[in-house]
Design an enzyme around this catalytic site. Structure first.
Site, mmCIF file in Angstrom:
data_model
loop_
_atom_site.group_PDB
_atom_site.id
_atom_site.type_symbol
_atom_site.label_atom_id
_atom_site.label_comp_id
_atom_site.label_asym_id
_atom_site.label_seq_id
_atom_site.Cartn_x
_atom_site.Cartn_y
_atom_site.Cartn_z
ATOM 1 N N ASP A 18 0.781 -1.136 0.020
ATOM 2 C CA ASP A 18 -0.146 0.039 -0.122
ATOM 3 C C ASP A 18 0.910 1.264 -0.025
ATOM 4 O O ASP A 18 2.055 1.333 0.499
ATOM 5 C CB ASP A 18 -0.930 -0.153 1.095
ATOM 6 N N ASN A 66 -10.308 -2.818 -6.924
ATOM 7 C CA ASN A 66 -9.306 -1.804 -7.734
ATOM 8 C C ASN A 66 -9.966 -1.565 -9.127
ATOM 9 O O ASN A 66 -9.788 -0.346 -9.580
ATOM 10 C CB ASN A 66 -8.055 -2.288 -7.632
#
Ligand code: FPP
Length: 244
Positions: A18, A66
């Site tokens: 991340d 996503n």
């Protein structure tokens, strides 16, 4: 930093990479620049994991959620993936890396599927380390597929409801040939599991760091493994039982 205890290296490390976007923003760059730098970190961490004796490294590279990102970023990530697999393939071979993909491959663009299938096929006999890319993956998707598959077998009387055990469920997940991770690492200061390996992480140790993914490298991986090695894994038992 202390040395790693070679007798306590996690066989399987799962990673939520991340912070690429924030890393880029801090430098006044486009988010895709962060993802490109993220690929450099993947290269370094894979090498480091292999050198430490880790057998499986699973990277959460693209979740089913996503797709909701801006189209430009989704396209950029898919192109980056195809380019990375194509460019890195000779190095993966050299390093003895076996590539495995978990996730709904059919939902990826055709050229992406092709390069992944090619990467998996050409590295399938490599033995040094297995790199598992979670792509178009989410644990809820995986568990739903697993329930559907088992239900069909029960409906067709290939299985009885009583045959359903945790082992049978594990054998119907996309990770059926991969041991459960002992360690989950998430970078960039978020403390969430984000629909990743919900079943397989049942007894994993969690390690969070504020470092953004592009800055994560060998030393950071070592720090995570050292933290893992300092913990007592009780699996529901009490301390005294572990020393018996
Ligand atoms: C999270 O950062 C990162 C991703 C969603 C993509 C990760 C992909 C790569 C590192 C490249 C993949 C390539 C290979 C070969 C595995 P973010 O965008 O969520 O960052 P932010 O939270 O700071 O916005």
């Amino acid at each position: 930093m202390k040395d790693l205890n070679q007798n306590k290296i996690p066989r399987h490390i799962a990673l939520i990479m991340d912070g690429n976007g924030r890393w880029a923003k801090q430098r006044g760059e486009h988010r895709l620049f962060g993802h490109t730098k993220g690929v450099d970190a993947v290269r370094e961490v894979l090498k480091a994991a292999k050198s430490f004796g880790v057998e499986f490294l699973t990277l959460y590279a693209f979740s089913t959620e996503n797709w909701n990102r801006p189209q430009e970023e989704v396209d950029g990530l898919m192109n980056l993936l195809v380019d990375s697999i194509t460019n890195e393939l000779p190095e993966l071979q050299l390093q003895g890396v076996r590539l495995v993909v978990i996730g709904d491959l059919k939902g990826l663009p055709g050229n992406c599927q092709q390069s992944l299938l090619n990467g998996m096929e050409s590295t399938k006999n490599n033995k040094e380390i297995t790199l598992v890319l979670a792509l178009n993956y989410s644990a809820k998707w995986e568990i739903t597929e697993c329930v559907r598959e088992i239900s069909l077998k029960v409906a067709k009387k290939e299985l009885l409801a009583n045959d359903i055990t945790p082992e049978l469920i594990s054998a119907h997940l996309t990770t059926r040939e991969i041991p459960d991770p002992e360690l989950l690492i998430r970078t960039s200061g978020e403390h969430r599991i984000s629909n990743f390996l919900l079943w397989q992480l049942a007894y994993a140790e969690f390690y969070f760091t504020d470092i953004h993914w592009p800055d994560f490298g060998k030393e950071e991986l070592k720090a995570a493994i050292l933290s893992y090695q300092s913990r007592e894994r009780r699996f529901g038992m009490v301390s005294e039982q572990l020393s018996e």
